[in-house]
Structures are given as structure tokens and as C-alpha cells.
Write an enzyme that holds these catalytic residues in place. Sequence first.
Site, mmCIF file in Angstrom:
data_model
loop_
_atom_site.group_PDB
_atom_site.id
_atom_site.type_symbol
_atom_site.label_atom_id
_atom_site.label_comp_id
_atom_site.label_asym_id
_atom_site.label_seq_id
_atom_site.Cartn_x
_atom_site.Cartn_y
_atom_site.Cartn_z
ATOM 1 N N CYS A 69 0.847 -1.196 0.000
ATOM 2 C CA CYS A 69 0.000 0.000 0.000
ATOM 3 C C CYS A 69 0.886 1.251 0.000
ATOM 4 O O CYS A 69 1.874 1.325 0.731
ATOM 5 C CB CYS A 69 -0.900 -0.016 1.227
ATOM 6 N N CYS A 73 0.495 4.525 7.049
ATOM 7 C CA CYS A 73 -0.152 4.334 8.355
ATOM 8 C C CYS A 73 0.786 3.507 9.247
ATOM 9 O O CYS A 73 1.109 2.360 8.921
ATOM 10 C CB CYS A 73 -1.490 3.624 8.183
ATOM 11 N N CYS A 76 0.214 -0.204 10.295
ATOM 12 C CA CYS A 76 -0.308 -1.174 9.324
ATOM 13 C C CYS A 76 0.763 -2.069 8.694
ATOM 14 O O CYS A 76 1.713 -1.594 8.069
ATOM 15 C CB CYS A 76 -1.082 -0.442 8.227
ATOM 16 N N CYS A 113 -17.100 -8.650 4.924
ATOM 17 C CA CYS A 113 -16.357 -7.401 4.744
ATOM 18 C C CYS A 113 -15.104 -7.654 3.926
ATOM 19 O O CYS A 113 -14.293 -8.515 4.289
ATOM 20 C CB CYS A 113 -15.934 -6.851 6.103
ATOM 21 N N CYS A 144 -19.883 -5.397 2.936
ATOM 22 C CA CYS A 144 -19.122 -4.237 3.428
ATOM 23 C C CYS A 144 -17.790 -4.224 2.685
ATOM 24 O O CYS A 144 -17.233 -5.289 2.399
ATOM 25 C CB CYS A 144 -18.884 -4.363 4.923
ATOM 26 N N CYS A 204 -19.490 2.648 8.352
ATOM 27 C CA CYS A 204 -18.757 1.910 9.374
ATOM 28 C C CYS A 204 -17.484 2.706 9.615
ATOM 29 O O CYS A 204 -16.640 2.818 8.723
ATOM 30 C CB CYS A 204 -18.448 0.501 8.872
ATOM 31 N N ARG A 276 -18.267 -2.361 17.460
ATOM 32 C CA ARG A 276 -17.578 -3.642 17.208
ATOM 33 C C ARG A 276 -16.299 -3.764 18.031
ATOM 34 O O ARG A 276 -15.420 -2.894 17.956
ATOM 35 C CB ARG A 276 -17.257 -3.811 15.726
HETATM 36 N N1 SAM Z 1 -6.637 0.601 2.919
HETATM 37 C C1 SAM Z 1 -7.927 0.954 3.361
HETATM 38 C C2 SAM Z 1 -7.883 2.118 4.310
HETATM 39 O O1 SAM Z 1 -7.014 2.158 5.173
HETATM 40 O O2 SAM Z 1 -8.727 2.992 4.205
HETATM 41 C C3 SAM Z 1 -8.710 -0.188 3.968
HETATM 42 C C4 SAM Z 1 -7.989 -1.276 4.724
HETATM 43 S S1 SAM Z 1 -7.285 -0.813 6.281
HETATM 44 C C5 SAM Z 1 -6.297 -2.185 6.691
HETATM 45 C C6 SAM Z 1 -8.657 -0.843 7.382
HETATM 46 C C7 SAM Z 1 -8.422 -0.462 8.813
HETATM 47 O O3 SAM Z 1 -7.767 -1.510 9.497
HETATM 48 C C8 SAM Z 1 -7.557 0.728 9.112
HETATM 49 O O4 SAM Z 1 -8.236 1.931 8.959
HETATM 50 C C9 SAM Z 1 -7.207 0.509 10.577
HETATM 51 O O5 SAM Z 1 -8.130 1.156 11.402
HETATM 52 C C10 SAM Z 1 -7.301 -1.013 10.731
HETATM 53 N N2 SAM Z 1 -5.983 -1.597 11.023
HETATM 54 C C11 SAM Z 1 -4.960 -1.763 10.162
HETATM 55 N N3 SAM Z 1 -3.887 -2.287 10.773
HETATM 56 C C12 SAM Z 1 -4.230 -2.472 12.066
HETATM 57 C C13 SAM Z 1 -3.537 -2.975 13.208
HETATM 58 N N4 SAM Z 1 -2.277 -3.372 13.132
HETATM 59 N N5 SAM Z 1 -4.194 -3.023 14.376
HETATM 60 C C14 SAM Z 1 -5.480 -2.605 14.453
HETATM 61 N N6 SAM Z 1 -6.184 -2.124 13.413
HETATM 62 C C15 SAM Z 1 -5.563 -2.044 12.239
HETATM 63 FE FE1 SF4 Z 2 -2.849 1.154 3.360
HETATM 64 FE FE2 SF4 Z 2 -2.869 -0.068 5.690
HETATM 65 FE FE3 SF4 Z 2 -3.163 2.556 5.606
HETATM 66 FE FE4 SF4 Z 2 -5.145 0.951 4.671
HETATM 67 S S1 SF4 Z 2 -4.424 1.119 6.779
HETATM 68 S S2 SF4 Z 2 -4.309 2.798 3.706
HETATM 69 S S3 SF4 Z 2 -3.915 -0.734 3.865
HETATM 70 S S4 SF4 Z 2 -1.338 1.406 4.967
#
Ligand code: SAM
Ligand code: SF4
Length: 367
Positions: A69, A73, A76, A113, A144, A204, A276
Site C-alpha cells: 500500500c 499508516c 499497518c 467485509c 461491506c 462503518c 464492534r
Molecule cells: N486501505 C484501506 C484504508 O485504510 O482505508 C482499507 C484497509 S485498512 C487495513 C482498514 C483499517 O484496518 C484501518 O483503517 C485501521 O483502522 C485497521 N488496522 C490496520 N492495521 C491495524 C492494526 N495493526 N491493528 C489494528 N487495526 C488495524
Molecule cells: Fe494502506 Fe494499511 Fe493505511 Fe489501509 S491502513 S491505507 S492498507 S497502509
Amino acid sequence: MPTTNSPTRKTTSTGNPEIRHDWSLAEIEALFALPFNDLLFRAQQVHRTHFDANSVQISTLLSIKTGACPEDCKYCPQSGHYTTGLDKEKLLEIEQVVTQAKAARKAGASRFCMGAAWRSPREKDLTVVLEMVRQVKALGLETCMTLGMVDDAQASRLAEAGLDYYNHNLDTSPEYYGEIITTRSYAERLDTLASVRQAGMKVCSGGILGMGEAPRDRAALLQQLSRLDPHPESVPINMLVKVAGTPLEDVADLDPIEFIRAIAVARILMPKSHVRLSAGREQMNESTQALAFLAGANSIFYGDKLLTTGNPQATRDRALFAKLGLHPERRNTCHTEEHAQTAIGSALQQQSNQSRAAALAYDATLA
Ligand code: SAM
Ligand code: SF4
Ligand code: DTB
């Protein structure tokens, strides 16, 4: 009666005094500061006004496009900015997604989802994703998706294809946000949520706790969510899953009681939303999860995997539901009999009969 330091009741645009979008930070912090028992009592009162307190909505997650990606973040494992050893996968074939959705339906999920590691969907990907929505929806499941940022036109096309919910998290407070993500702004997140709403989909949106944020940030995140009008129908509260290779891998643990407090405050601020108990359950003991349900959480991800990290084994969740006398929320689109035939439904059938017998016995003593 407990002392609850109850904030003054205010009326709202909905005309329902209990549904408010104007909670001040001071009021929210006052809720967080209540004695724990008083906070949970208050959350239970709100919960029981709007929901069956023993019913839990069940969603199953599938990563339809994994890793690489462009966003940064810090929590992530899928960000291309960090080396987490994750196996990247391109967009799954539609048939693979449908097979997984059928398995989730059989296991008892009411919602499927689908998540993609994108900043936002490209046109050629969106076309495929729209077909996934149609085919999963045709199975009788709620749908979702979480695909990153979407604009009005993309949201409308997803809604037309039959997408019920769009997940897009605010993740943390506006003040702490810059410490966690630099490649998209808080305002862009709010814009996506507005597009989802205008397209007529259910929202959501929630966040992640345990990222090193201050207590005030947790209050401010919940304030932002409660300002959305209408409130998000679904509010995922994730406990950070610490993944090696991400910048947050060594952040200090959040005290589970602080996590439960946040669930209770979310329940009070957003009385009609499903809250949730989201990522992080695998690292929680049963008592913490039980407290989360007591605090008003009424939705979980069910199945052995979240997107890329683990979730409790389905057998463990079935045992936990049986131990706590919880039952899966019935999906709107299915008949009772069909649901009873699902793995979690049938495993709990016997236990539910026993609970009913116990309830009848209790009623008899009151008579
Ligand atoms: N890439 C898209 C986005 O971020 O908008 C969708 C997928 S992203 C993985 C969805 C959500 O997963 C993130 O917004 C975050 O809140 C949650 N998430 C990702 N990594 C996580 C982690 N290590 N622990 C808890 N929640 C996590
Ligand atoms: Fe990309 Fe992870 Fe951020 Fe979603 S949460 S935008 S998958 S880096
Ligand atoms: C949400 O709030 N949590 C889910 C879902 N929305 C998409 C994702 C949790 C991801 C946890 C880390 C992983 O498995 O990659």
C-alpha cells in the site's frame, strides 16, 4: 442510584434527546472519569434501551488485495513503507471471493467485509470490485468494503451495486493523527465518509486504541465519531495489533480497563450504533472480552483471520459465546431455520434452549 455526574441533556437535530451530535470534550472526558462500575452501569442502561443485550452481530473479513500500500499508516502491516515480511497479493479473482463468502455464510456470519490495501480504488479495479459486491450480495449476505478513499461518484456506483456498508476509519483524534499517518489528511477521511453517506450506504467508522495516544485523544476520537450526523451505523474499536516491522511494534500496551472504558463511552455517545470489538481480540483474555460485551460492544469479526493478522479460532469464539450466553444477531436476509443451521448458530442452539429454560424458571419465581 449511582452518582454519574450526568451531563445536561441537550436536544438534537433528530429531535431525540438521547441521540446527540454535540457532546463536548469536557463531557466526554467526564464520562471516561466516572467510577468504572458507574460507567458500565450507564452503558448497560443505554445498550438495553436499544438492543438485545445478549445478541452480537457477526462479520467475517477477507483481504481481497494485500500489501504494497502506498500509504504510511504507522500501525499497518500492509504499508509499503515498512518491511513486515507480508506476502503481497494482487486483487483476488471474483470466484475466490465468492467461495470465501459462502464459507463465511455457512459459519454464521451475517456480513461479509472485503478490504483492499489501496489509497483509493483505480477504475479498472473498481469494475471488478462492483461485480464482487453483486455476487456476494446475491448470497444473501450483507456486504461491506473498505477500499481507501472514495469520491461521490465511486460511492454511488458501490451503492448501486448493492454495497450495504463502507468502512473508513478516523483511526485517532485530529490532534494525534499526524503522528500516525502523513499521506492522507483527517479532512480527506471525513470527505470519504460524507461521500459514503450521500450515496445512501451505511457508514462503518471507528478507530484504533493503544497507539501511544493520550486519554484525551481517545475522547476526541469518539467526539469526532459522535459528531457525524447520523452516527455511523457501525463503530469498530480496534486494539492495536502490534506487527513487527511497523513503527508501532514496540509501543506500550494500553491498559485493558482503559480500552473497556472507551467501548462504554462509545456506547453512551452512539446509543443505536453497533459497536464492534474489532481487531486485537486474539491478544485479549476472555474476561476482557466479556467486559467489552458488558460495556456495550455488540459486534465482532468471526473467523481465524482478520485481514493479515490472526483472530480467535472460530471454535474458541463458539465456546466463549456459549459461556457468556451470547447469540449471533439474526441477519435480516435469512430465515431463522437457515441461521440455526450455521456452525455458530447450531452450536449455540442447545445452549440457547438451556438459557430460555433458565429464564422461564426465573420468571416463575417472580410470579
Ligand atoms: N486501505 C484501506 C484504508 O485504510 O482505508 C482499507 C484497509 S485498512 C487495513 C482498514 C483499517 O484496518 C484501518 O483503517 C485501521 O483502522 C485497521 N488496522 C490496520 N492495521 C491495524 C492494526 N495493526 N491493528 C489494528 N487495526 C488495524
Ligand atoms: Fe494502506 Fe494499511 Fe493505511 Fe489501509 S491502513 S491505507 S492498507 S497502509
Ligand atoms: C476495522 O476497523 N478493522 C478491520 C476492518 N475495519 C477492515 C481491520 C483490522 C486489521 C487488523 C490488522 C490486519 O489483520 O492486517
